[in-house]
Design an enzyme around this catalytic site. Structure first.
Site, PDB file in Angstrom:
ATOM      1  N   GLY A  71       0.414  -1.284   0.351  1.00  0.00           N
ATOM      2  CA  GLY A  71       0.038   0.535  -0.097  1.00  0.00           C
ATOM      3  C   GLY A  71       0.962   1.594   0.514  1.00  0.00           C
ATOM      4  N   ASN A 155      -8.649   3.774   8.105  1.00  0.00           N
ATOM      5  CA  ASN A 155      -7.611   2.275   8.758  1.00  0.00           C
ATOM      6  C   ASN A 155      -8.094   2.003  10.072  1.00  0.00           C
ATOM      7  OD1 ASN A 155      -5.600   4.769   8.097  1.00  0.00           O
ATOM      8  ND2 ASN A 155      -5.361   4.027   9.350  1.00  0.00           N
ATOM      9  N   GLN A 183      -8.206  -1.013   2.750  1.00  0.00           N
ATOM     10  CA  GLN A 183      -8.686  -1.062   3.629  1.00  0.00           C
ATOM     11  C   GLN A 183      -9.835  -1.671   3.017  1.00  0.00           C
ATOM     12  OE1 GLN A 183      -7.968  -1.913   7.477  1.00  0.00           O
ATOM     13  NE2 GLN A 183      -6.242  -1.124   7.379  1.00  0.00           N
ATOM     14  N   ALA A 204      -1.962  -6.809   0.093  1.00  0.00           N
ATOM     15  CA  ALA A 204      -2.307  -7.834   0.511  1.00  0.00           C
ATOM     16  C   ALA A 204      -3.017  -8.339   1.737  1.00  0.00           C
ATOM     17  CB  ALA A 204      -1.688  -8.924  -0.846  1.00  0.00           C
ATOM     18  N   HIS A 205      -1.511  -8.145   2.504  1.00  0.00           N
ATOM     19  CA  HIS A 205      -1.826  -8.100   3.269  1.00  0.00           C
ATOM     20  C   HIS A 205      -3.064  -8.360   4.759  1.00  0.00           C
ATOM     21  CE1 HIS A 205      -0.072  -5.098   6.559  1.00  0.00           C
ATOM     22  NE2 HIS A 205       0.313  -4.944   5.286  1.00  0.00           N
ATOM     23  N   THR A 241      13.203  -6.673 -10.013  1.00  0.00           N
ATOM     24  CA  THR A 241      12.513  -8.460 -10.293  1.00  0.00           C
ATOM     25  C   THR A 241      11.376  -8.344 -10.009  1.00  0.00           C
ATOM     26  OG1 THR A 241      14.724  -8.706 -10.938  1.00  0.00           O
ATOM     27  CG2 THR A 241      13.738 -11.006 -10.312  1.00  0.00           C
ATOM     28  N   CYS A 329       1.020   1.807  12.907  1.00  0.00           N
ATOM     29  CA  CYS A 329       2.467   2.891  12.776  1.00  0.00           C
ATOM     30  C   CYS A 329       3.060   3.756  13.210  1.00  0.00           C
ATOM     31  CB  CYS A 329       2.487   3.198  11.123  1.00  0.00           C
ATOM     32  SG  CYS A 329       1.423   2.406  10.286  1.00  0.00           S
TER      33      CYS A 329
HETATM   34  N1  PLP Z   1      -3.308   3.132   3.663  1.00  0.00           N
HETATM   35  C1  PLP Z   1      -3.636   2.080   4.516  1.00  0.00           C
HETATM   36  C2  PLP Z   1      -5.635   3.134   4.523  1.00  0.00           C
HETATM   37  C3  PLP Z   1      -3.133   1.430   5.598  1.00  0.00           C
HETATM   38  O1  PLP Z   1      -4.347   0.982   6.346  1.00  0.00           O
HETATM   39  C4  PLP Z   1      -2.161   0.650   5.527  1.00  0.00           C
HETATM   40  C5  PLP Z   1      -1.330  -0.027   6.405  1.00  0.00           C
HETATM   41  O2  PLP Z   1      -1.381   0.293   7.815  1.00  0.00           O
HETATM   42  C6  PLP Z   1      -1.270   1.269   4.144  1.00  0.00           C
HETATM   43  C7  PLP Z   1      -1.587   2.174   3.475  1.00  0.00           C
HETATM   44  C8  PLP Z   1      -0.176   0.799   3.668  1.00  0.00           C
HETATM   45  O3  PLP Z   1       0.168  -0.464   3.329  1.00  0.00           O
HETATM   46  P1  PLP Z   1       1.243  -1.307   3.552  1.00  0.00           P
HETATM   47  O4  PLP Z   1       1.752  -1.672   4.732  1.00  0.00           O
HETATM   48  O5  PLP Z   1       0.921  -2.584   2.539  1.00  0.00           O
HETATM   49  O6  PLP Z   1       1.879  -0.201   3.077  1.00  0.00           O
END
Ligand code: PLP
Length: 403
Positions: A71, A155, A183, A204-205, A241, A329
């Site tokens: 993301g 989120n 999300q 994807a996670h 790659t 984060c």
């Molecule tokens: N955008 C949103 C709304 C998210 O919740 C997150 C992850 O917490 C991200 C972006 C970042 O994604 P990634 O963890 O794949 O870098």
């Protein structure tokens, strides 16, 4: 100890089927997807199959889907790529971008970096319900606006933004429109045609795929400068790659999500509502943050007045329950969440807010256990709060503890 995971907006467990799909590409199928020999072609066809799976989930053409590292990369590629490519190419000054004040830091910090390079940014407010008003977006558009970037689902609150309406505004004013749908994808229906977006970020996670893999939908004809320079991978749109196993895992996760989308959403919403209704009905001074209806089926954000959020998360963790105070984060940050501040909460209210986020693996037993543990944790923490004691004395009805 029993372990209950209610932090699925931070990340989700890898689905066993996803691991199985990835396994060959981490072992015997090790070819480079850009090589012309058999090994390479095996890898390439796996990546192309994954692209089709991902495209299907968002109702896109496979050729409009580019695999990325997640993301954060998809957001950065969209934001810098549009601004840089807009005429005059390579210049950041004299251009204008619109984002909301509740974006993820992957967008917000990119917007701030743009400002340092001379681009003007408007941070559009949200209402106390955590929803952006498309009229505010329209009012912010200027002749030099090159991009609108508004997240699909938040989120922290789970609130779902009126993307389709904003898409119409963007089209009418001929401005590129990006949505961070990290999300939303895999949890609610996402259709790039209906939404009217030019760019859409996926990770994807967040839906039982592998970490470090995502995708970016790029509408045909979008003028986007690359973020990374290198080889001619991904039709020249993303050098490096290919992460074959990652793409295969992301594709499989997309396929699984599409299979169960409606039924999983209904089931998760029912569990979420039972958790939330029970908390709001039995714990005094517990208040929902954000709109009740327009939100993801997975997410509940509740503030427990006179409870210190970090303490709550630790106390719940000691009982085996994982929840969070907001974005993973941002944990450890001393500043209250920018999202909760944006909906008008005070610092104290923001610090007493907790996010519970469910996933496809959440069960009724998980919710029962959380509801068994939670009232005691709240009571314990409140017993340490001098303000709560004062309020309990002055307002016995509102603050009385029920069993
Ligand atoms: N955008 C949103 C709304 C998210 O919740 C997150 C992850 O917490 C991200 C972006 C970042 O994604 P990634 O963890 O794949 O870098």
């Amino acid at each position: 100890m029993r372990r209950v995971y209610l932090d699925n907006n931070a990340t989700t467990p890898l689905a066993p089927e996803v691991l199985e799909a990835m396994r060959p590409y981490l072992t015997e199928q090790y070819g480079n997807a850009s090589s012309i020999h058999w090994f390479g072609q095996q890898a390439k066809s796996a990546v192309e199959n994954a692209r089709e799976q991902m495209a299907k989930l968002i109702h896109a053409r496979p050729n409009d889907v580019v695999f990325t590292s997640g993301g954060t990369e998809s957001d950065n590629a969209s934001i810098f790529g549009i601004v840089e490519a807009a005429p005059p190419h390579g210049r950041y000054e004299g251009k204008h971008v619109i984002v909301s004040s509740i974006e993820h830091h992957a967008v917000l910090n990119a917007a701030q970096a743009l400002e340092k390079r001379g681009t003007r940014v408007t941070y559009v407010r949200v209402g106390p319900d955590g929803i952006v008003d498309p009229k505010d977006i329209e009012a912010a558009i200027r002749p030099e606006t090159v991009l609108i970037s508004i997240m699909h689902a938040n989120n922290e609150l789970g609130t779902v933004q009126p993307i389709e309406e904003i898409g119409r505004v963007a089209l009418e004013h001929d401005v590129y429109f990006h949505t961070d749908a990290v999300q939303a994808v895999g949890k609610i229906p996402v259709d790039v045609e209906k939404l009217g977006v030019d760019l859409l970020s996926i990770s994807a996670h967040k839906f039982h795929g592998p970490k470090g893999t995502g995708a970016l939908y790029i509408r045909r004809g979008t003028n986007l400068a690359p973020l990374l320079y290198g080889g001619h991978h991904e039709r020249d749109r993303r050098a490096g790659t290919e992460n074959v196993a990652g793409a295969v895992g992301a594709g499989k996760a997309a396929e699984l999500a599409a299979l169960n989308l409606e039924s999983s959403a209904v089931r998760m919403a029912a569990l979420r509502d039972r958790l939330e209704d029970s908390i709001l009905g039995s714990i005094p001074l517990a208040i929902r943050n954000g709109d009740r209806e327009r939100r993801l089926p997975t997410t509940s954000n509740i503030r427990f007045e006179h409870v210190e959020g970090e303490g709550f998360v630790i106390a719940m963790d000691l009982k085996g329950i994982a929840c969070s105070t907001g974005a993973a984060c941002s944990s450890g940050s001393v500043e209250p969440s920018h999202v909760l501040s944006a909906i008008g909460l005070s610092k104290a209210q923001a610090r007493s807010s907790i996010r519970f986020s469910l996933g496809r693996l959440s069960t009724a037993e998980d919710i029962d256990y959380a509801l068994e543990v939670l009232p005691r944790v709240v009571e314990q923490l409140r017993s340490l709060s001098p303000n709560y004691k004062k309020e309990a004395v002055s307002s016995p009805l509102s603050a009385v503890s029920r069993p």
